[in-house]
Design a protein around this motif. Structure first.
Motif, mmCIF file in Angstrom:
data_model
loop_
_atom_site.group_PDB
_atom_site.id
_atom_site.type_symbol
_atom_site.label_atom_id
_atom_site.label_comp_id
_atom_site.label_asym_id
_atom_site.label_seq_id
_atom_site.Cartn_x
_atom_site.Cartn_y
_atom_site.Cartn_z
ATOM 1 N N GLN A 210 4.102 2.109 39.300
ATOM 2 C CA GLN A 210 4.926 3.270 38.923
ATOM 3 C C GLN A 210 5.478 4.054 40.113
ATOM 4 O O GLN A 210 6.316 4.928 39.948
ATOM 5 C CB GLN A 210 4.188 4.191 37.940
ATOM 6 N N LYS A 211 5.004 3.712 41.303
ATOM 7 C CA LYS A 211 5.577 4.373 42.494
ATOM 8 C C LYS A 211 6.967 3.855 42.828
ATOM 9 O O LYS A 211 7.715 4.492 43.558
ATOM 10 C CB LYS A 211 4.666 4.156 43.707
ATOM 11 N N TRP A 212 7.279 2.666 42.329
ATOM 12 C CA TRP A 212 8.579 2.068 42.648
ATOM 13 C C TRP A 212 9.674 2.631 41.762
ATOM 14 O O TRP A 212 9.458 2.869 40.590
ATOM 15 C CB TRP A 212 8.530 0.552 42.461
ATOM 16 N N ARG A 213 10.865 2.821 42.324
ATOM 17 C CA ARG A 213 12.056 3.093 41.523
ATOM 18 C C ARG A 213 12.955 1.892 41.635
ATOM 19 O O ARG A 213 13.271 1.469 42.749
ATOM 20 C CB ARG A 213 12.833 4.271 42.080
ATOM 21 N N GLN A 214 13.347 1.390 40.495
ATOM 22 C CA GLN A 214 14.185 0.191 40.490
ATOM 23 C C GLN A 214 15.651 0.588 40.530
ATOM 24 O O GLN A 214 16.124 1.330 39.679
ATOM 25 C CB GLN A 214 13.895 -0.614 39.214
ATOM 26 N N LEU A 215 16.386 0.141 41.516
ATOM 27 C CA LEU A 215 17.835 0.328 41.567
ATOM 28 C C LEU A 215 18.488 -1.000 41.208
ATOM 29 O O LEU A 215 17.801 -1.996 40.982
ATOM 30 C CB LEU A 215 18.291 0.768 42.963
ATOM 31 N N ALA A 216 19.831 -1.029 41.197
ATOM 32 C CA ALA A 216 20.525 -2.253 40.773
ATOM 33 C C ALA A 216 20.104 -3.466 41.600
ATOM 34 O O ALA A 216 19.855 -4.527 41.057
ATOM 35 C CB ALA A 216 22.023 -2.041 40.857
ATOM 36 N N ILE B 128 11.717 6.697 53.195
ATOM 37 C CA ILE B 128 12.117 5.860 52.057
ATOM 38 C C ILE B 128 11.714 4.431 52.392
ATOM 39 O O ILE B 128 12.091 3.903 53.436
ATOM 40 C CB ILE B 128 13.629 5.950 51.765
ATOM 41 N N LEU B 129 10.897 3.884 51.519
ATOM 42 C CA LEU B 129 10.489 2.479 51.639
ATOM 43 C C LEU B 129 11.386 1.661 50.719
ATOM 44 O O LEU B 129 11.426 1.898 49.517
ATOM 45 C CB LEU B 129 9.015 2.355 51.206
ATOM 46 N N ASN B 130 12.155 0.755 51.302
ATOM 47 C CA ASN B 130 13.057 -0.100 50.519
ATOM 48 C C ASN B 130 12.524 -1.527 50.506
ATOM 49 O O ASN B 130 11.994 -1.997 51.517
ATOM 50 C CB ASN B 130 14.439 -0.169 51.185
ATOM 51 N N GLU B 131 12.709 -2.204 49.391
ATOM 52 C CA GLU B 131 12.401 -3.639 49.326
ATOM 53 C C GLU B 131 13.681 -4.402 48.980
ATOM 54 O O GLU B 131 14.314 -4.106 47.968
ATOM 55 C CB GLU B 131 11.351 -3.920 48.244
ATOM 56 N N TYR B 132 14.043 -5.349 49.834
ATOM 57 C CA TYR B 132 15.240 -6.169 49.609
ATOM 58 C C TYR B 132 14.820 -7.627 49.448
ATOM 59 O O TYR B 132 14.157 -8.175 50.327
ATOM 60 C CB TYR B 132 16.173 -6.137 50.815
ATOM 61 N N LEU B 133 15.235 -8.246 48.368
ATOM 62 C CA LEU B 133 15.053 -9.685 48.255
ATOM 63 C C LEU B 133 16.207 -10.361 49.000
ATOM 64 O O LEU B 133 17.243 -9.737 49.222
ATOM 65 C CB LEU B 133 15.043 -10.093 46.774
#
Ligand SMILES: O=C(O)CCC(=O)C(=O)O
Ligand SMILES: [Fe+2]
Length: 257
Positions: free
Chosen positions: A40-46, A100-105
């Motif tokens: 639940q800590k993650w926010r999903q963007l497009a 801001i922690l971002n995760e990119y596939l």
């Protein structure tokens, strides 16, 4: 150990690139901690997901501060290490208080944008897990942009291109922060054309020169820069660390009866 930030400056720009800022063991640990964090800590963007560390920003640019995870300020103490770069020496708290922690596939990037006025104009971006290609852009000048009636148009030829290695940090400040944009193309492979006798190596899609190529340390990446090659992106985590001037503790807002 303090860093001599000037040693890491890329040409005459307001960008500073420090390779091997994080050790391999720390990288493994940090990625494990990130993946263990509650869903639940993650926010999903497009096209990516992110977490806010250190609290939320209000519309009026006030940080409602919350505890940083221990992996930011205890082990490995990234906040102290960022302090040692002296990048934040003239920022209000002399260290970042918001990340801001971002995760990119692979295949995903971030559109050119500005980080805006909520922050003191310096950002330190740590890369974990994968390299990426980071571009800085400027707006078209008024004459060129006249054909577009509303809004500012972006000149899509980058003014500066950096190859960010995993475990590196890049610091962006001053004009490069306040008047430029930055972004990452949606690619899953970066094609490198090798350096020539007098020319720097370049990277797809525009084959812009890699401004930090002499500073690279990763063997696979160095080989691509010497001989040409394709670099496949993996999942990348970025920690974008900034200093917000106005802060209130989120806990102080809970009414006490
Ligand atoms: O992931 C990156 O390196 C850039 C992220 C970014 O620009 C942002 O979070 O504002
Ligand atoms: Fe950004």
């Amino acid at each position: 150990m303090p860093y001599n930030l000037q040693e890491y400056r890329i040409g005459e720009s307001d960008a500073f690139y420090i390779p091997d800022f994080i050790s391999e063991a720390e990288e493994t640990y940090l990625i494990r901690k990130i993946l263990e964090s509650p869903r639940q800590k993650w926010r999903q963007l497009a096209n990516r997901r992110l977490q806010l560390l250190g609290g939320e920003l209000t519309k009026k640019n006030v940080l409602l501060s919350q505890e940083m995870p221990t992996w930011m300020n205890s082990y490995p103490d990234l906040i102290s290490r960022l302090r040692a770069t002296e990048a934040f020496i003239s920022s209000p708290h002399e260290e970042p208080n918001h990340v801001i922690l971002n995760e990119y596939l692979p295949g995903h990037g971030i559109m050119p944008h500005e980080d805006g006025p909520s922050y003191h104009p310096v950002v330190a971006t740590i890369s974990l897990g994968s390299h990426t290609v980071f571009n800085y852009y400027e707006y078209m000048n008024d004459e060129e942009a006249q054909s577009v009636p509303q809004g500012k148009t972006i000149n899509h030829t980058p003014v500066l291109t950096l190859l960010l290695e995993p475990r590196s940090v890049v610091i962006t400040r001053s004009q490069l922060y306040t008047t430029h944009l930055h972004g990452i193309n949606d690619l899953d492979i970066d094609e490198i054309r090798p350096k020539g006798d007098l020319s720097p190596p370049t990277v797809s899609p525009f084959h812009s020169p890699i401004a930090n190529w002499t500073r690279l340390t990763n063997p696979e990446i160095k080989r691509a820069v010497e001989l040409g090659g394709s670099l496949k992106r993996r999942t990348r985590y970025s920690l974008t660390c900034r200093d917000v001037e106005r802060v209130v503790a989120a806990s102080s807002l809970i009414s006490k009866r």
